[in-house]
Write a protein that holds these residues in place. Structure first.
Motif, short mmCIF file in Angstrom:
data_model
loop_
_atom_site.label_atom_id
_atom_site.label_comp_id
_atom_site.label_asym_id
_atom_site.label_seq_id
_atom_site.Cartn_x
_atom_site.Cartn_y
_atom_site.Cartn_z
N THR A 41 47.22 39.60 47.31
CA THR A 41 47.10 40.36 48.56
C THR A 41 48.32 41.25 48.77
N GLN A 83 41.25 40.19 53.37
CA GLN A 83 40.98 38.77 53.11
C GLN A 83 40.56 38.07 54.41
N ASP A 174 39.44 42.44 48.89
CA ASP A 174 40.27 41.23 48.88
C ASP A 174 39.44 40.03 49.31
N GLU A 175 39.01 39.25 48.34
CA GLU A 175 38.20 38.05 48.54
C GLU A 175 36.91 38.29 49.33
#
Ligand SMILES: Nc1ncnc2c1ncn2[C@@H]1O[C@H](COP(=O)(O)OP(=O)(O)OP(=O)(O)O)[C@@H](O)[C@H]1O
Ligand SMILES: [Mg+2]
Length: 262
Positions: A41, A83, A174-175
């Motif tokens: 991240t 995220q 991000d995720e």
């Protein structure tokens, strides 16, 4: 398209990234994986301009972008998802996409507030474009729902819709599969492949879902404690002892949703 050159970043005494270098060719889906706290991240934040690197350089389409503000970086073609989902929870699904499109419109906030002709025209255009993106991502039947009322799977899709609203050349995810069930993750994988194929958008994906990562990525970079420990296609990375050791070093694998190999 994207060149990451010798990036260092520390927070106080903690080195989050140490001499990280790799590149993402145009049209690729590249993944960045690694155990919790590896620095994934942090690197996404540096690419999108949230933090400057301590050392090193980020080059996007032959221009140095490290040091530019997040809005400038968004304008030149990089957008991202977070995220921890960052939506306007008190706005509708459609309004969330329309607001994200703001970097593409010319009339300022003042003109929009006064409903001047240019702003009105742009608002109509934003609405049409927003509906088109929601349709593309499969959320059009949710357009009038408050973002906060969506289940996590749809919130993550809405984040992607917002990221697409600025018409990026490079999309950082991000995720995106965090909190999604197996069926939703499979559909997410198909959506990511479609975004690349139909919109020609290059993708840098961070995720702990190894099945998703291994299935859709052209190239994988592995970070551990801020350093690149492996690079390659799925089968190379899966069988690399350095990668297996890094993941086995994680205290409770099951807890972190990590399973490597198949
Ligand atoms: N703003 C910050 N201030 C201080 N420390 C930070 C900050 N951001 C990240 N860190 C630290 O840097 C390290 C890398 O964190 P980062 O969030 O980049 O990891 P990650 O690979 O994304 O992990 P995860 O898979 O859990 O999301 C961690 O030790 C984290 O605590
Ligand atoms: Mg992270």
């Amino acid at each position: 398209m994207l060149l990451i050159k010798g990036i260092y970043k520390s927070f106080g005494g903690l080195t989050a990234l140490k001499d990280v270098s790799f590149s993402v060719p145009k049209g690729n889906i590249n993944a960045l994986i690694g155990p919790n706290g590896a620095g994934k991240t942090t690197l996404m934040n540096i690419i999108s301009g949230i933090y400057p690197p301590d050392r090193g350089e980020i080059i996007f389409l032959d221009k140095t972008i490290s040091g530019l503000t997040p809005s400038k970086i968004a304008k030149i073609g990089i957008s991202r998802t977070f995220q921890h989902v960052e939506l306007f929870t008190n706005m509708t699904v459609l309004e969330n996409v329309m607001v994200a499109r703001y970097t593409k419109t010319k009339a300022g906030f003042l003109a929009s507030g006064l409903k001047l002709p240019l702003a009105k025209k742009e608002e109509r255009e934003s609405q049409l474009k927003g509906l088109e993106i929601l349709d593309y991502i499969g959320l059009s039947d949710r357009k009038d729902e408050l973002a906060s009322n969506l289940p996590i799977g749809e919130q993550r899709l809405l984040e992607i819709a917002r990221a697409l609203a600025t018409e990026p050349k490079l999309l950082l995810l991000d995720e995106p599969a965090a909190g999604l069930n197996i069926r939703e993750t499979k559909m997410l994988g198909e959506t990511i492949l479609r975004i690349r194929k139909e919109k020609g958008i290059t993708i840098l994906l961070v995720d702990h879902d190894m099945e998703l990562v291994m299935k859709i990525s052209d190239w994988i970079t592995v970070l551990n404690f801020g350093e690149v420990i492996s690079n390659g296609i799925a089968s190379e990375v899966q069988n690399d002892p350095a990668v297996i050791n890094a993941y086995l070093g994680v205290e409770d694998e099951a807890d972190k949703g990590i399973s490597i190999g198949s």
